[in-house]
Design an enzyme around this catalytic site. Structure first.
Site, PDB file in Angstrom:
ATOM      1  N   GLU A 173       6.381  58.073  -3.282  1.00 29.32           N
ATOM      2  CA  GLU A 173       5.564  59.194  -2.802  1.00 29.32           C
ATOM      3  C   GLU A 173       6.325  60.107  -1.837  1.00 29.32           C
ATOM      4  OE1 GLU A 173       1.787  57.740  -1.304  1.00 29.32           O
ATOM      5  OE2 GLU A 173       1.135  57.180  -3.314  1.00 29.32           O
ATOM      6  N   GLU A 293       0.779  53.270  -9.403  1.00 32.84           N
ATOM      7  CA  GLU A 293      -0.336  52.926  -8.501  1.00 32.84           C
ATOM      8  C   GLU A 293      -1.607  53.497  -9.110  1.00 32.84           C
ATOM      9  OE1 GLU A 293       0.018  53.583  -4.251  1.00 32.84           O
ATOM     10  OE2 GLU A 293       2.191  53.291  -4.354  1.00 32.84           O
TER      11      GLU A 293
HETATM   12  O1  AHR Z   1      -1.279  51.129  -2.313  1.00 26.55           O
HETATM   13  C1  AHR Z   1      -1.500  51.563  -1.009  1.00 26.55           C
HETATM   14  C2  AHR Z   1      -0.670  52.774  -0.625  1.00 26.55           C
HETATM   15  O2  AHR Z   1      -1.139  53.882  -1.360  1.00 26.55           O
HETATM   16  C3  AHR Z   1       0.806  52.720  -0.960  1.00 26.55           C
HETATM   17  O3  AHR Z   1       1.558  52.129   0.050  1.00 26.55           O
HETATM   18  C4  AHR Z   1       1.159  54.174  -1.081  1.00 26.55           C
HETATM   19  O4  AHR Z   1       2.266  54.363  -1.947  1.00 26.55           O
HETATM   20  C5  AHR Z   1      -0.108  54.836  -1.558  1.00 26.55           C
HETATM   21  O5  AHR Z   1      -0.385  55.984  -0.864  1.00 26.55           O
END
Ligand code: AHR
Length: 505
Positions: A173, A293
């Site tokens: 990110e 994610e």
């Molecule tokens: O999964 C939780 C968090 O969400 C992770 O650390 C991050 O990459 C995202 O914003």
């Protein structure tokens, strides 16, 4: 009851079911690592201090690969802190989650856990506070058999054989201002390209993922992907996508149940952007998506707030969402979306695995248990085999309002199928996303399909029902309405439900 019609045909082939659709994520965050997967004092602990009860559930969940060590955590992580004699490892501040990192678990321990859990590792390098050199050092430490200082150090640390890690994330990110060392698209594109180019000098065949936007709502979404891919085009295989869904309020349930409509659009837009780069470069390369994610995450909950001020706890309770039956239906539907785009989604990771926005909960010193979202994941991972088939669908519709002033009609039923030519198994995954109406589905399958092996539906009259350590009684159960006759399957689907139908022949 309203009705819907689905046509399934092996000719509607999208591509192979990819095992890497069923990945998960372990971050040094809250209680995911410490008291999640690792708890040496736990009664079920096996050699290495790993929780045996959690390992068993991870295997049952059917996880293909696990992303590690972050997430936001990786952007400030020094991998060297986590190797060597455990009692000599430094204790560090983790700025991402305002916590203290004891470094008891590091890369060698994680690799040991992967072997026990029977999962492939997906390793992330720090491109926030660090760069090309440190990524190369980690790769050399992990993947070179021996004969260099770093690879010999690994052998001295007890890992005689190289870890042979194939799948790597180039940071996390990096567009997010919350990220330690976040970057502009140009800055990140350059460092991602240079890191990837150098890593391939050690292992040319790595599968490399560049960071896409942190989410679709980021102001630079689209432009970020274009710039990063243009810069790193020849070096990377995939671009990442992240998304978390949650109902804005209690009245938002219907909209929340349609979350996968947003995911479908998100995937489409990333593909279009990647293809625009291909067109401009006159390239035939196809960039995949690493959806590394995705999940339901109630982001506004108090326990999601990180500690503050002088409080830097070790493994605090963070992001420990408790999931409902409705959440599980959304998760099942998101898996349908990921499978449907198996042509472009090369890899995906539900975030996360244990305790932190997770399908598995583990009480410190106590039991490990399954959340509602465990069920659709485990069944899809187990029974989606062979080829993914796009289905033709006629369904009642419901209003979808993605933004103020924008309204469209979307089907209440969503579905995807898989067909395994080797075993003759056809499996259908179907959701009824209506908050109020049961739907009677007629499904046209091939004449040769002769046996209804099972039809399981996940539903509860109270869609807000949640599992707990003491009660996990709501499980997918046989849907007695299912019947197969003359190549036609009929089945009734209650509102807010996820269903899997297994056919044979
Ligand atoms: O999964 C939780 C968090 O969400 C992770 O650390 C991050 O990459 C995202 O914003």
């Amino acid at each position: 009851m309203t009705s819907a019609r689905i046509v399934v045909d092996p000719a509607f082939r999208v591509g192979p079911v990819r095992r890497r659709t069923f990945g998960s994520f372990v971050e040094h965050l809250g209680r995911c690592v410490y008291t999640g997967i690792h708890e040496p004092e736990h009664p079920t602990a096996v050699e290495g201090g790993w929780r045996g009860d959690v390992l068993e559930l991870v295997r049952e969940l059917g996880v293909s690969h696990v992303r590690y060590p972050g997430g936001n955590f990786v952007s400030g992580y020094k991998w060297e802190d986590g190797v060597g004699p455990a009692d000599q490892r430094p204790t560090r501040l983790d700025l991402a989650w305002h916590s203290t990192e004891p470094n008891t678990v590091g890369v060698d321990e994680f690799m040991q856990w992967c072997r026990l859990a029977e999962v492939e590792p997906m390793m992330a390098v720090n491109l926030g506070t660090r760069g090309v050199a440190e990524a190369l050092d980690l790769l050399e430490y992990c993947n070179i058999p021996g004969g260099t200082t770093l690879s010999d150090e690994r052998r001295e640390n007890g890992a005689e054989e190289p870890h042979q890690i194939k799948l790597w994330c180039l940071g996390n990110e990096m567009d997010g201002p919350w990220q330690t060392g976040h970057k502009t698209a140009e800055e990140y594109g350059r460092i991602a390209a240079e890191t990837a180019r150098a890593m391939r000098m050690i292992n040319p065949d790595l599968d490399l993922v560049a960071c896409g936007s942190s989410n679709r709502a980021m102001p630079t979404f689209g432009q970020w992907e274009y710039t990063v891919l243009d810069e790193a085009w020849d070096q990377v295989d995939m671009i990442s996508a992240h998304v978390y869904y949650y109902p804005k309020d209690e009245a938002d349930l219907q909209h929340f149940l349609l979350s996968s409509v947003d995911m479908d659009r998100f995937i489409e837009q990333i593909c279009s952007t990647a293809d625009a780069v291909a067109a401009a470069r006159k390239s035939t390369k196809v960039i995949g998506i690493s959806f590394d994610e995705w999940n339901v995450w109630y982001q506004r909950r108090a326990e999601s707030k990180v500690p503050e001020g002088d409080d830097w706890p070790v493994a605090p309770v963070l992001l420990e969402d408790h999931y409902s039956v409705a959440d599980a239906v959304v998760v099942g539907n998101l898996l349908i979306s990921l499978l449907r785009r198996t042509d472009r989604v090369f890899s995906a990771n539900q975030a996360q695995l244990v305790n932190v926005i997770a399908p598995i909960m583990a009480e410190a010193g106590g039991p490990a248990w399954k959340q509602t979202i465990f069920h659709p994941f485990a069944l899809t991972s187990k029974y989606a085999t062979g080829e993914v088939l796009q289905v033709a669908l006629e369904s009642p519709t419901v209003e979808f309002r993605p933004h103020e002033g924008i309204v469209s009609e979307v089907p209440v039923i969503d579905s995807v199928a898989t067909y395994d030519a080797e075993s003759g198994a056809t499996t259908l995954f179907i959701v009824n996303r209506s908050v109020s109406d049961a739907v009677s589905v007629e499904c046209v399958v091939r004449e040769g399909v002769s046996e209804l092996v099972e039809a399981l539906t996940y539903h509860h009259d109270d869609p807000s029902w949640q599992a707990s350590a003491d009660d996990q009684s709501v499980v997918p159960t046989a849907n007695e309405s299912a019947a197969l006759s003359g190549g036609r399957l009929s089945i009734d689907l209650p509102p807010i439900s996820w269903t899997m139908v297994r056919l044979q022949g």
